[in-house]
Enzyme design. Structure first.
Site, PDB file in Angstrom:
ATOM      1  N   ALA A 196       0.866  -1.186   0.000  1.00  0.00           N
ATOM      2  CA  ALA A 196       0.000   0.000   0.000  1.00  0.00           C
ATOM      3  C   ALA A 196       0.900   1.233   0.000  1.00  0.00           C
ATOM      4  O   ALA A 196       0.824   2.099   0.867  1.00  0.00           O
ATOM      5  CB  ALA A 196      -0.954  -0.002   1.186  1.00  0.00           C
TER       6      ALA A 196
ATOM      7  N   GLY B  46       6.251   8.241   1.006  1.00  0.00           N
ATOM      8  CA  GLY B  46       7.304   7.938   1.972  1.00  0.00           C
ATOM      9  C   GLY B  46       8.086   6.695   1.588  1.00  0.00           C
ATOM     10  O   GLY B  46       9.320   6.675   1.668  1.00  0.00           O
ATOM     11  N   HIS B  47       7.373   5.669   1.159  1.00  0.00           N
ATOM     12  CA  HIS B  47       8.052   4.459   0.677  1.00  0.00           C
ATOM     13  C   HIS B  47       8.897   4.765  -0.561  1.00  0.00           C
ATOM     14  O   HIS B  47      10.040   4.308  -0.683  1.00  0.00           O
ATOM     15  CB  HIS B  47       7.025   3.385   0.292  1.00  0.00           C
ATOM     16  CG  HIS B  47       6.213   2.856   1.429  1.00  0.00           C
ATOM     17  ND1 HIS B  47       4.857   3.059   1.527  1.00  0.00           N
ATOM     18  CD2 HIS B  47       6.557   2.126   2.522  1.00  0.00           C
ATOM     19  CE1 HIS B  47       4.404   2.477   2.620  1.00  0.00           C
ATOM     20  NE2 HIS B  47       5.414   1.906   3.242  1.00  0.00           N
TER      21      HIS B  47
END
Length: 281
Positions: A32, A36-37
């Site tokens: 998901a 940020g990822h």
């Protein structure tokens, strides 16, 4: 971008990369994905020749079955984001692949895990340490990338790396936020429109608390004021708001010159559990 599903395939791939002299970066995630990822993936791509991103919703770190069941799972959408961000290999294992038999190992991180998340989510960090250790062994990265929104998790993984002598560098990056200050999180997808509208109050409380710390307001007063600000919105149920030493994570009772503190919170909003933190130098 290659997609691998087994530990054996991942290990063989990364060992070939190592033999070729390539530098490996690992970004462990539960999917998901959000900005940020992707910041972590882009940073890994800038520093490494090969970037492995794992997506695995790890059942052993959930102490709430409903939270595990409702955790967003979007593998196709995630894969579409990862290639352009610089991912070389997407590792998508099943639960059976990661846990061919139930894990009986138990980690004890001492005072680091007996506060905040560890105190409120029994077994959570044992699950984190188990799955992270497995990923480190399978991939053998030179660098592993984590976000600072999970400040306590980064501290736990740092201790894990030190105690088990993993031959890698732990790299952490600051929390990425929405324009209104809400920390980006996969769980934000579960917020209703009404809940999303009041969610930034958490960051507002952290910023006000940080200003209090810089002004020398007593730690207990900082904590009480922040808690009162959050709970003034009836939609919130505050689990904790802590003023802690940024390294040891132990509660701070008085200010000391040169000491960095971290303000950490967890709160429930519309059935969704949110965490956030701000570090004050």
């Amino acid at each position: 971008m290659e997609i691998l599903h087994t530990a054996a395939a991942l290990h063989a791939y990364t060992e070939n990369c190592r033999r070729a002299g390539q530098r490996l970066g690992l970004v462990p995630t539960m999917g998901a994905l959000h900005a940020g990822h992707l910041q972590l993936v882009q940073a890994a791509a800038a520093a490494c020749d090969v970037v492995v991103v794992s997506i695995f919703v790890n059942p052993t770190q959930f102490n709430n079955p409903d939270d595990f069941r409702l955790y967003p799972r979007l593998p196709e959408a995630d894969a579409a984001l990862l290639g352009p961000a610089g991912c070389t290999v997407l590792f998508l294992p099943s639960v059976e692949e990661m846990y061919p038999q139930p894990s009986v190992l138990h980690f004890d991180f001492g005072p680091l895990e007996r506060v905040m998340e560890g105190a409120h989510r029994p077994g959570h960090f044992n699950g984190v340490a188990t799955v992270v250790s497995k990923l480190f062994h399978m991939c053998r990265p030179h660098q592993a990338y984590f976000g600072q929104k999970d400040w306590q998790q980064v501290a736990i993984v740092r201790q894990l790396v030190q105690d088990l002598s993993f031959d890698l560098e732990l790299v952490s990056f600051p929390t990425v936020r929405e324009p209104d200050g809400l920390a980006m999180s996969s769980r934000n997808r579960r917020l209703s429109t009404e809940a999303r509208a009041v969610a930034p109050r958490l960051y507002e409380a952290l910023e006000q608390a940080a200003a209090g710390v810089r002004s020398g307001v007593a730690p207990t007063q900082v904590q009480q004021q922040a808690a009162a600000y959050i709970m003034a919105e009836p939609a919130f149920t505050l689990e904790y708001f802590e003023v802690a030493d940024a390294q040891t994570l132990q509660p701070v009772e008085a200010w000391e010159p040169g000491r960095s503190v971290v303000l950490c919170l967890a709160a429930h909003l519309g059935g969704v559990r949110l965490i956030d933190n701000v570090v004050v130098e």
